[in-house]
Design a protein around this motif. Structure first.
Motif, PDB file in Angstrom:
ATOM      1  N   GLY A  92       0.819  -1.214   0.000  1.00  0.00           N
ATOM      2  CA  GLY A  92       0.000   0.000   0.000  1.00  0.00           C
ATOM      3  C   GLY A  92       0.852   1.262   0.000  1.00  0.00           C
ATOM      4  O   GLY A  92       0.550   2.231  -0.707  1.00  0.00           O
ATOM      5  N   LEU A  93       1.917   1.260   0.798  1.00  0.00           N
ATOM      6  CA  LEU A  93       2.809   2.410   0.841  1.00  0.00           C
ATOM      7  C   LEU A  93       3.502   2.619  -0.499  1.00  0.00           C
ATOM      8  O   LEU A  93       3.673   3.763  -0.958  1.00  0.00           O
ATOM      9  CB  LEU A  93       3.852   2.207   1.945  1.00  0.00           C
ATOM     10  N   LEU A  94       3.916   1.508  -1.126  1.00  0.00           N
ATOM     11  CA  LEU A  94       4.618   1.595  -2.399  1.00  0.00           C
ATOM     12  C   LEU A  94       3.733   2.188  -3.489  1.00  0.00           C
ATOM     13  O   LEU A  94       4.141   3.122  -4.200  1.00  0.00           O
ATOM     14  CB  LEU A  94       5.081   0.190  -2.806  1.00  0.00           C
ATOM     15  N   VAL A  95       2.521   1.682  -3.625  1.00  0.00           N
ATOM     16  CA  VAL A  95       1.622   2.183  -4.664  1.00  0.00           C
ATOM     17  C   VAL A  95       1.189   3.619  -4.370  1.00  0.00           C
ATOM     18  O   VAL A  95       1.066   4.444  -5.281  1.00  0.00           O
ATOM     19  CB  VAL A  95       0.398   1.252  -4.815  1.00  0.00           C
ATOM     20  N   ALA A  96       0.969   3.934  -3.095  1.00  0.00           N
ATOM     21  CA  ALA A  96       0.613   5.316  -2.731  1.00  0.00           C
ATOM     22  C   ALA A  96       1.730   6.278  -3.116  1.00  0.00           C
ATOM     23  O   ALA A  96       1.478   7.394  -3.601  1.00  0.00           O
ATOM     24  CB  ALA A  96       0.326   5.404  -1.231  1.00  0.00           C
ATOM     25  N   ARG A  97       2.977   5.853  -2.907  1.00  0.00           N
ATOM     26  CA  ARG A  97       4.115   6.708  -3.252  1.00  0.00           C
ATOM     27  C   ARG A  97       4.193   6.915  -4.759  1.00  0.00           C
ATOM     28  O   ARG A  97       4.412   8.021  -5.247  1.00  0.00           O
ATOM     29  CB  ARG A  97       5.395   6.074  -2.730  1.00  0.00           C
ATOM     30  N   TYR A  98       4.020   5.830  -5.524  1.00  0.00           N
ATOM     31  CA  TYR A  98       4.019   5.956  -6.984  1.00  0.00           C
ATOM     32  C   TYR A  98       2.854   6.824  -7.467  1.00  0.00           C
ATOM     33  O   TYR A  98       3.005   7.655  -8.367  1.00  0.00           O
ATOM     34  CB  TYR A  98       3.933   4.579  -7.642  1.00  0.00           C
ATOM     35  N   THR A  99       1.682   6.611  -6.875  1.00  0.00           N
ATOM     36  CA  THR A  99       0.503   7.385  -7.280  1.00  0.00           C
ATOM     37  C   THR A  99       0.743   8.871  -7.086  1.00  0.00           C
ATOM     38  O   THR A  99       0.453   9.688  -7.977  1.00  0.00           O
ATOM     39  CB  THR A  99      -0.727   6.934  -6.475  1.00  0.00           C
ATOM     40  N   ALA A 100       1.276   9.239  -5.927  1.00  0.00           N
ATOM     41  CA  ALA A 100       1.541  10.652  -5.642  1.00  0.00           C
ATOM     42  C   ALA A 100       2.630  11.214  -6.542  1.00  0.00           C
ATOM     43  O   ALA A 100       2.536  12.360  -7.018  1.00  0.00           O
ATOM     44  CB  ALA A 100       1.933  10.814  -4.174  1.00  0.00           C
ATOM     45  N   SER A 101       3.650  10.420  -6.787  1.00  0.00           N
ATOM     46  CA  SER A 101       4.769  10.920  -7.589  1.00  0.00           C
ATOM     47  C   SER A 101       4.380  11.082  -9.053  1.00  0.00           C
ATOM     48  O   SER A 101       4.688  12.102  -9.682  1.00  0.00           O
ATOM     49  CB  SER A 101       5.964   9.968  -7.452  1.00  0.00           C
ATOM     50  N   PHE A 102       3.691  10.101  -9.618  1.00  0.00           N
ATOM     51  CA  PHE A 102       3.270  10.216 -11.009  1.00  0.00           C
ATOM     52  C   PHE A 102       2.186  11.281 -11.186  1.00  0.00           C
ATOM     53  O   PHE A 102       2.038  11.845 -12.278  1.00  0.00           O
ATOM     54  CB  PHE A 102       2.764   8.870 -11.526  1.00  0.00           C
ATOM     55  N   ALA A 103       1.428  11.558 -10.116  1.00  0.00           N
ATOM     56  CA  ALA A 103       0.384  12.579 -10.195  1.00  0.00           C
ATOM     57  C   ALA A 103       0.968  13.946 -10.515  1.00  0.00           C
ATOM     58  O   ALA A 103       0.270  14.817 -11.054  1.00  0.00           O
ATOM     59  CB  ALA A 103      -0.401  12.636  -8.886  1.00  0.00           C
ATOM     60  N   ARG A 104       2.228  14.175 -10.206  1.00  0.00           N
ATOM     61  CA  ARG A 104       2.879  15.442 -10.545  1.00  0.00           C
ATOM     62  C   ARG A 104       2.876  15.688 -12.043  1.00  0.00           C
ATOM     63  O   ARG A 104       2.976  16.819 -12.507  1.00  0.00           O
ATOM     64  CB  ARG A 104       4.322  15.448 -10.034  1.00  0.00           C
ATOM     65  N   TYR A 105       2.747  14.608 -12.819  1.00  0.00           N
ATOM     66  CA  TYR A 105       2.740  14.709 -14.283  1.00  0.00           C
ATOM     67  C   TYR A 105       1.375  14.366 -14.867  1.00  0.00           C
ATOM     68  O   TYR A 105       1.241  14.196 -16.080  1.00  0.00           O
ATOM     69  CB  TYR A 105       3.796  13.757 -14.863  1.00  0.00           C
ATOM     70  N   GLY A 106       0.385  14.234 -14.008  1.00  0.00           N
ATOM     71  CA  GLY A 106      -0.950  13.895 -14.486  1.00  0.00           C
ATOM     72  C   GLY A 106      -1.060  12.470 -15.001  1.00  0.00           C
ATOM     73  O   GLY A 106      -1.944  12.157 -15.804  1.00  0.00           O
ATOM     74  N   VAL A 107      -0.173  11.596 -14.541  1.00  0.00           N
ATOM     75  CA  VAL A 107      -0.167  10.204 -14.992  1.00  0.00           C
ATOM     76  C   VAL A 107      -0.880   9.334 -13.970  1.00  0.00           C
ATOM     77  O   VAL A 107      -0.563   9.377 -12.778  1.00  0.00           O
ATOM     78  CB  VAL A 107       1.280   9.695 -15.187  1.00  0.00           C
ATOM     79  N   ARG A 108      -1.843   8.569 -14.445  1.00  0.00           N
ATOM     80  CA  ARG A 108      -2.583   7.658 -13.573  1.00  0.00           C
ATOM     81  C   ARG A 108      -1.826   6.344 -13.429  1.00  0.00           C
ATOM     82  O   ARG A 108      -1.220   5.845 -14.384  1.00  0.00           O
ATOM     83  CB  ARG A 108      -3.981   7.398 -14.126  1.00  0.00           C
ATOM     84  N   VAL A 109      -1.925   5.751 -12.246  1.00  0.00           N
ATOM     85  CA  VAL A 109      -1.234   4.501 -11.937  1.00  0.00           C
ATOM     86  C   VAL A 109      -2.260   3.410 -11.693  1.00  0.00           C
ATOM     87  O   VAL A 109      -3.274   3.640 -11.016  1.00  0.00           O
ATOM     88  CB  VAL A 109      -0.331   4.667 -10.698  1.00  0.00           C
TER      89      VAL A 109
END
Length: 378
Positions: A92-109
């Protein structure tokens, strides 16, 4: 490499976490910066969905490592139960981190968790492909990991390097990039003077005599250079070229610049599920073949008939993977069996015509059809 449109990128635990466990946000963000730019959603690109860019599937380790610190564990546990507990927290922590980081570029995970059992069966294989292909088609970036929270020793891929090679074939990738904490394959210990980076590998002969290390530096993952070279061999043999480099040089590797080790493709793309059968399935039993049946299966590439089977082992069901062995016990092939183990004893050594007369027309068929069979030593 520059023309590769669909790329699978695998990153190891040591490139995402601290040695004591826990995600390193700066490392994750640095990787995401590179992937977003390659995908077509980088700063100044004017694209938020990767339109016109390249498609990326990220195979990410790190779930167990990320869960260590939150659970008060100072090192990766050896027992499966605590590994699964750490994975449950860490995923959960890993995907949350990716989700937040990719969100900076408007990319959905999109998260995709797989086990070997999920992917060795044809229906599950098709479902996995459909899910990943649909995510890519809708502009999302799939983040794939082994489902460590439920996987047992019997249904584990063993390491995410092999998983990445199989995913690369599954999604029909043009390139596989394996990222770790080492910037390529060396002809010796890279920490020792005199060791040289191997820039290209055109086939297994190029690695003859090369000593390959088996352990990573950080101590939080399960893979090492051995698993990466094996994964590169699987992908290359299936027609997918591979770049092996460090996470810090991911941008160079994805841009095709001179970094890491490039494994040229050595084979052609095969039927996808046969690759999974050879490298991801766990045999549930074994069939011993007589000499004639071994020649028929291995040399003439025929189906396996009951007349050529001398013995059966294991407790399997129809559709399960089984090993096909010669009389010396050597595994020569692997296939999906058409009968349950309990049915097999009365079939051994008998012709299909005889079985059909005695047991009915359903028994006038192959034990393993050639389309569901892969040779282990072609």
């Amino acid at each position: 490499m520059a023309g590769a449109r669909r790329i699978v990128v695998k990153v190891g635990s040591s490139s995402l976490t601290t040695a004591s466990g826990g995600l390193d946000a700066d490392r994750v963000d640095a990787l995401v910066d590179v992937l977003a730019a390659v995908r077509g959603g980088g700063p100044g690109s004017g694209r938020e969905d990767g339109d016109g860019g390249r498609e990326i599937v990220l195979v990410s380790s790190g779930a167990i490592a990320a869960g260590l610190a939150p659970l008060g564990l100072d090192r990766r546990p050896r027992d499966l139960a605590r590994q699964q507990a750490a994975a449950s927290v860490g995923q959960g922590l890993l995907v949350a981190r990716y989700t937040a980081s990719f969100a900076r570029y408007g990319v959905r995970v999109g998260q995709v968790l797989l086990t070997s059992d999920d992917t060795s069966r044809r229906a599950h294989y098709r479902n996995a492909y459909s899910t990943l292909d649909q995510l890519l088609g809708m502009g999302a970036l799939p983040v794939v990991n082994e489902n460590d929270t439920v996987a047992t020793d019997e249904i584990r891929f063993g390491d995410n390097d092999r998983l990445a090679a199989l995913v690369a074939h599954l999604v029909r990738a043009d390139l596989l990039v394996l990222l770790s904490d080492v910037d390529g394959l060396y002809d010796g210990d890279p920490s020792r003077p005199g060791s040289s980076r191997i820039a290209e590998v055109r086939g297994p002969d190029d690695l003859a005599g090369v000593a390959i290390g088996s352990a990573g530096r950080a101590g939080v993952g399960t893979g090492g250079m051995v698993t990466k070279v094996e994964a590169a061999g699987i992908a290359a043999a299936a027609g997918v070229p591979v770049v092996l480099t460090s996470a810090s040089r991911a941008a160079d590797g994805l841009a095709g610049r001179d970094t890491g080790t490039y494994f040229h493709s050595t084979g052609r793309r095969s039927t996808g599920r046969l690759l999974w059968l050879a490298h991801a399935s766990t045999p549930q039993g074994a069939l011993t073949l007589d000499d004639g049946a071994v020649r028929a299966v291995v040399q003439r590439r025929t189906s396996l008939l009951p007349a050529g089977i001398a013995a059966v082992e294991g407790d399997f069901s129809a559709g399960d993977p089984v090993e096909l062995r010669d009389t010396a016990g050597r595994a020569v092939a692997r296939g999906l069996v058409n009968f349950d183990a309990r049915e097999m004893p009365r079939l051994l050594g008998r012709s299909t015509r005889e079985l059909a007369r005695e047991l009915g027309p359903a028994y006038e068929r192959e034990v393993v059809h050639r389309d569901d069979l892969v040779l282990l030593h072609p």
